[in-house]
Design a protein around this motif. Sequence first.
Motif, short mmCIF file in Angstrom:
data_model
loop_
_atom_site.label_atom_id
_atom_site.label_comp_id
_atom_site.label_asym_id
_atom_site.label_seq_id
_atom_site.Cartn_x
_atom_site.Cartn_y
_atom_site.Cartn_z
N ASN A 103 70.14 -6.99 55.32
CA ASN A 103 70.30 -5.37 56.07
C ASN A 103 69.08 -4.53 56.84
N ASP A 159 79.52 5.60 57.09
CA ASP A 159 80.31 5.46 58.37
C ASP A 159 79.76 5.60 59.70
N ARG A 174 76.30 -5.24 63.14
CA ARG A 174 76.44 -3.75 63.24
C ARG A 174 75.45 -3.36 63.11
N SER A 195 71.83 -2.79 71.00
CA SER A 195 72.10 -1.64 70.37
C SER A 195 71.21 -0.72 70.89
N ARG A 228 69.21 5.59 65.74
CA ARG A 228 69.43 6.56 65.59
C ARG A 228 68.37 7.35 65.52
N SER A 237 73.02 -4.84 60.97
CA SER A 237 74.05 -5.11 59.66
C SER A 237 73.57 -6.63 59.32
N ASN A 273 65.89 -2.89 57.35
CA ASN A 273 65.55 -1.41 58.20
C ASN A 273 64.52 -1.68 58.84
N GLU A 299 74.59 4.00 52.18
CA GLU A 299 73.46 4.64 53.82
C GLU A 299 74.43 3.73 55.55
N TRP A 300 75.34 2.68 54.73
CA TRP A 300 76.38 2.08 56.47
C TRP A 300 77.58 2.92 55.68
N ARG A 320 80.42 -7.98 58.08
CA ARG A 320 80.35 -6.33 59.19
C ARG A 320 78.74 -7.51 59.85
N LYS A 322 72.95 0.65 63.02
CA LYS A 322 72.61 2.17 63.35
C LYS A 322 71.33 2.37 64.00
#
Lengths: 315, 278
Positions: free
Chosen positions: B238, A315, B170, B267, B174, B192, B240, A312-313, B167, B172
């Motif tokens: 990480n 890209d 970082r 973010s 969405r 991360s 989530n 899941e990391w 890392r 993500k």
Amino acid sequence: MTRESEFRFAWRLAAAIFIAVAVEAPAVAAPLTVREVAPGVFVHFGAHEETTRDNLGSIANIGFVVGEKCVAVVDTGGSAALGAQLRESVRAVTRLPVCFVINTHMHPDHVFGNAAFSDEPGVAFVGHAKLGAALAARERGYLDRLHQEIGDAAAGTRVIAPTLTVASTRDLDLGGRVLNLRAWPTAHTDNDLTVLDAQTGTLWSGDLLFVERIPSIDGSLIGWLKVLGELRQLEPKRVVSGHGDAGAGWRAAIDRLEEYLAVVRNETRSAIKARRTMQAAVAEVGATQRGKWLLFDDYHKRNVTAAYAELEWED
Amino acid sequence: MNHLIFSRSGLASIAVAIALAVPGAPHAQDQAGAGNWDMIRQSMFAGRTIEEDGAKLVELETPVRAEDAAVVPIAIRTRMPQDPAQYVKKVYLVIDRNPSPVGAIFTFTPESGRADIETRVRIEEYTNVRAIAETSDGRLFMTTNYVKASGGCSAPAGKDLAESMARMGRMKFRVEGEVKQGEPALAQLMISHPNLSGMAMDQMTRLFTPAHFVRKIEVTYGGKPVMSAEVDFTISENPNVRFYFLPRGPGELKAEVVDSNQLKFESSIQVKPGTAGS
């Protein structure tokens, strides 16, 4: 007493003391069955089981290589008790000392027999440069689990950190016989090490290669697939895999392992792309692989969990 | 001001109070850790009624047996509309036998749309896991599941710690699926971070690697809070989280994260209802 009878008396006294001491000491372990897969290369093949009180953690392949000067043990089994049995197997073959105990990676079924060799004079414990840190971080959990699995048969089992480490490659001289050690980037774990006995063309792959028993992903799925590609480039006559008997048919064994890992990678990637949750992916991925591996239900879902967390990391 | 004080020391002080109150207690108690729960109940909900509502208002989804105790996916769903007159204000996640049993406190508003949360947690021993929902009018509802898992907190973070540290920070972020005006939209935030529990040994020092974990996540939409979480190393490496927000026109969905070393990460994404989220 004549000189001769004095001598006899002394000898008998010594023998009596020796026997008394021997009786006090723990019973000498029965040697494990080993197979000489190539001249001077002995392997005890572990069972495709979980660790239990009956098998004492004899679930991985362990063994030794005999040189002219000394012996290298490669992996020691899942408990000190099993390690003691392996040591008896060495003794049954040769009186040469054990100069190296090599661990192919951190997992308990490969390292927990180390303690049985700790009193070999001058012995070095050899592992990947990252093995020590990996073991230290997991020590408590690994030992707790062993005690749950085998109870007081775990007595004497402890973690022994490597005293000689390998960051890239290293040769070990057993006298007239050299072992080539190679440390790999993160694959099955972050501390995989292979051992090549150049004289017979025998490669100890550790758990970079699983046969029959389902692999466990505890490093990097993507990294492992890369490393398998590199292992293919090597030309050993036979491979002693971490589990199961790869032997001369090791290329086919790599094919099967690669198929499993690639299916898990591809289907997990698709699930992530389709925005399936981890729970959904774990329930769906890899169904076609059931039946191709032993202990599938014990490890497969955990493998998909690990694959998902890694991919899941991406890209 | 009260809120600020709570948010600075809330989780940590509760965890410490419980740890001090029951030294070594878990092993002496029943398998599910009911003794720990009594302590938590006393310290957090003293004198209040908790309705064990059998999943009528709060639903908890956990695996019966965890595949990996360091990554146990859980989902908490509430069944009350986030109506300004009455809504689910907080959801507490309690894992009775974990070293820090109060693993997360989630705060919701009417702007959340739905007071649901999905995340992944570490579980140290076979234990009861509880989701407790608190409504805006102060009622408490609880659902409890038993989960078989062990070693999740003392396992080292990361199958590859070096990569994990490199890392760190970082993110993500969405929105899932199509976002429609006035309908709760699902968002996923991935951070991360090794979320070190402080329970894994360092080889060189023979000391425990210091704890270092995400402790606060605050999400706003168009400047209004939609979800905030006070968390600790109970949350897996990480972190989530999946949660909802209610889009009333275009706006910025923004996440601010603070860890236990005061490192801050941010973010954000622009959302336009009526179009697919980015």
